[in-house]
Design an enzyme around this catalytic site. Structure first.
Site, short mmCIF file in Angstrom:
data_model
loop_
_atom_site.label_atom_id
_atom_site.label_comp_id
_atom_site.label_asym_id
_atom_site.label_seq_id
_atom_site.Cartn_x
_atom_site.Cartn_y
_atom_site.Cartn_z
N SER A 87 27.34 -13.70 52.95
CA SER A 87 26.15 -14.22 52.28
C SER A 87 25.00 -14.17 53.26
CB SER A 87 26.40 -15.67 51.87
OG SER A 87 25.22 -16.30 51.43
N TYR A 100 28.64 -24.53 53.19
CA TYR A 100 28.67 -23.15 52.72
C TYR A 100 28.23 -22.21 53.83
CZ TYR A 100 27.73 -19.04 49.85
OH TYR A 100 27.72 -17.78 49.34
N LYS A 104 30.44 -19.14 55.57
CA LYS A 104 30.04 -17.74 55.53
C LYS A 104 29.78 -17.20 56.94
CE LYS A 104 30.76 -17.07 51.22
NZ LYS A 104 31.75 -16.11 50.75
#
Length: 186
Positions: A87, A100, A104
């Site tokens: 991402s 998150y 990633k």
């Protein structure tokens, strides 16, 4: 939580899945290894431990479980490419989604490390898919989400790119063309 996320989080389930693939005498040449769960928007001290664990267990352990069981199959065929979905949040930091982002960044790191471990003919790459109008994006951006590309538009760009990857791309951190930019969430 989606069924594939539950499958990937379980090393045993992934091992069973890999065994079933071998029994059918099929080993994929390309695996798009995507595990994506995001926390609710919030500062790290507002995200409870279970939510943090769910993001890490899905996004990091899920990616690792697939590699653990499918890389040996690819090595036996002396070919194969695993594309670990990363991402933009795995390459830059964004407020309100630190679990998150952490997951990633881990995908980026494990992809680069494993790329150094695989033999010639096998490749591990990380891929920033760009910003796609999905339920996950709506959870992060709310009313801003619809201004981004549709999954269908993304898929046509991504499929062409993925199908053109070769073992020479081993270790690369790639991005789908025209990934877009995120607004400031703070």
């Amino acid at each position: 939580m989606a069924t594939t996320q539950i499958l990937q989080r379980s090393n045993t389930k992934v091992e069973e899945f890999a065994r079933a693939i071998v029994e059918k005498e099929f080993v994929p040449n390309i695996i798009v290894n995507n595990a994506a769960l995001i926390n609710r928007n919030g500062k790290i001290w507002e995200v409870d431990a279970q939510e943090f664990d769910n993001v890490i267990d899905t996004n990091v352990k899920g990616i690792a479980n697939i590699m653990r069981h499918f890389i040996p199959l690819m090595i036996s065929k002396k070919q194969g490419i695993i594309i670990n979905m990363s991402s933009i949040s795995g390459r830059t930091a964004h407020a309100l989604c630190s679990p998150y982002c952490a997951s990633k960044w881990a995908v980026e790191g494990v992809s680069k490390a494993v790329a150094k471990e695989v033999p010639e003919g096998v490749a591990i790459v990380s891929l920033d898919p760009g910003i796609i109008y999905t339920d996950m994006l709506v959870s992060c951006l709310g009313h801003f989400a619809p201004q981004y590309q549709s999954p269908q538009h993304w898929a046509s760009k991504a499929a062409t790119m993925i199908l053109n990857l070769t073992p020479l791309d081993n270790g690369a951190s790639l991005a789908v063309e025209d990934p877009g930019t995120l607004p400031n969430l703070e």
